[in-house]
Design an enzyme around this catalytic site. Structure first.
Site, short mmCIF file in Angstrom:
data_model
loop_
_atom_site.label_atom_id
_atom_site.label_comp_id
_atom_site.label_asym_id
_atom_site.label_seq_id
_atom_site.Cartn_x
_atom_site.Cartn_y
_atom_site.Cartn_z
N CYS A 133 3.25 -3.00 3.99
CA CYS A 133 2.38 -1.85 4.32
C CYS A 133 3.13 -1.05 5.39
CB CYS A 133 0.97 -2.27 4.73
SG CYS A 133 0.82 -3.20 6.26
N ARG A 137 8.60 -33.19 11.33
CA ARG A 137 7.80 -32.51 12.35
C ARG A 137 7.25 -31.18 11.83
NH1 ARG A 137 12.97 -31.22 13.53
NH2 ARG A 137 13.47 -29.21 14.49
N HIS A 138 8.03 -30.53 10.97
CA HIS A 138 7.56 -29.25 10.43
C HIS A 138 6.49 -29.48 9.36
CE1 HIS A 138 10.30 -27.11 12.86
NE2 HIS A 138 11.39 -27.56 12.25
N ARG A 155 7.31 1.36 7.63
CA ARG A 155 7.55 2.39 8.64
C ARG A 155 8.25 1.81 9.87
NH1 ARG A 155 1.35 4.39 7.95
NH2 ARG A 155 1.60 5.48 5.97
N ASP A 175 0.87 -1.17 0.00
CA ASP A 175 0.00 0.00 0.00
C ASP A 175 0.91 1.23 0.00
OD1 ASP A 175 0.92 0.34 2.59
OD2 ASP A 175 -1.07 0.44 3.52
N HIS A 176 0.35 2.42 0.26
CA HIS A 176 1.15 3.64 0.26
C HIS A 176 2.21 3.62 1.36
CE1 HIS A 176 -2.28 4.11 2.90
NE2 HIS A 176 -1.61 5.03 3.58
N GLY A 234 -1.46 -5.24 8.73
CA GLY A 234 -2.73 -5.36 7.99
C GLY A 234 -2.59 -6.21 6.75
N HIS A 266 11.14 -23.55 9.24
CA HIS A 266 10.13 -24.24 10.05
C HIS A 266 8.71 -24.16 9.47
CE1 HIS A 266 12.58 -24.08 14.07
NE2 HIS A 266 13.36 -24.28 13.02
N ASN A 267 8.35 -22.99 8.94
CA ASN A 267 6.95 -22.78 8.50
C ASN A 267 6.79 -22.85 6.99
OD1 ASN A 267 7.42 -20.02 10.65
ND2 ASN A 267 6.37 -21.89 11.32
N THR A 327 3.01 -1.03 8.70
CA THR A 327 3.50 -1.90 9.77
C THR A 327 3.78 -3.32 9.31
OG1 THR A 327 1.23 -2.51 10.27
CG2 THR A 327 2.15 -0.66 11.53
N GLY A 328 3.21 -3.71 8.19
CA GLY A 328 3.27 -5.11 7.74
C GLY A 328 2.15 -5.94 8.35
C1 RB5 Z 1 -1.87 2.97 6.48
O1 RB5 Z 1 -1.87 4.20 7.13
C2 RB5 Z 1 -1.55 1.85 7.47
O2 RB5 Z 1 -2.65 1.64 8.29
C3 RB5 Z 1 -1.17 0.59 6.74
O3 RB5 Z 1 -0.08 0.85 5.91
C4 RB5 Z 1 -0.77 -0.59 7.60
O4 RB5 Z 1 0.19 -0.25 8.54
C5 RB5 Z 1 -1.87 -1.39 8.14
O5 RB5 Z 1 -1.70 -2.38 8.86
#
Ligand code: RB5
Length: 142
Positions: A64, A132-133, A108, A7-8, A69, A97-98, A66-67
């Site tokens: 994204c 096991r994995h 960010r 995303d942005h 969502g 493992h996964n 935070t990664g």
């Molecule tokens: C967008 O502002 C932010 O919510 C998205 O990039 C992400 O971090 C969602 O989990």
């Protein structure tokens, strides 16, 4: 072949990762977003997850802000094991493992230097193939 999307919030880091993949001679397809304008991460998380689940792409990379969502979204697609990583130890372990098939990153959260090392670790580490994995992974889909 690698499917990549963001995303942005992950747009800038995605540009760095694509340049890095190109330098490494690795093929990829960018599923968007294609501008830094505000957009909805589930659109791109789902597109990359479906591309990987279809078998057309071996691995996916999603970014994204935070990664979080985008990895939550990707993990809703059957057959997808998306791992949000902020360090190389986790990136290696999730492959061993996964057998994670999508790497999620927070644009960010991690700087580009660390992010590229995480990407390399994720792409270069094979699944261990340990019984096991395999058993545990098959339990996820049950
Ligand atoms: C967008 O502002 C932010 O919510 C998205 O990039 C992400 O971090 C969602 O989990």
């Amino acid at each position: 072949m690698i499917a990549i999307g963001s995303d942005h919030g992950g747009f800038e880091l995605k540009q760095e990762i694509m340049a890095h993949l190109k330098k490494r001679g690795l093929e990829y397809r960018d599923f968007g977003t294609y501008t830094p304008d505000s957009c909805d991460y589930p659109v791109y998380g789902r597109a990359v997850a479906q591309a990987v689940a279809s078998g057309e792409y071996e691995r996916g990379i999603l970014i994204c802000g935070t990664g979080i969502g985008i990895s939550i979204t990707a993990n809703k697609t059957p057959g997808i094991r998306a791992a949000l990583c902020t360090d190389c130890f986790s990136a290696e372990a999730t492959r061993l493992h996964n057998d994670a098939n999508i790497l999620a990153l927070g644009g960010r959260v991690v700087g580009p230097g660390l992010a590229l090392k995480i990407v390399d670790t994720f792409l270069d580490t094979p699944f261990s193939g340990d019984e096991r994995h395999i058993r545990r992974i098959s339990m996820i889909e049950e």
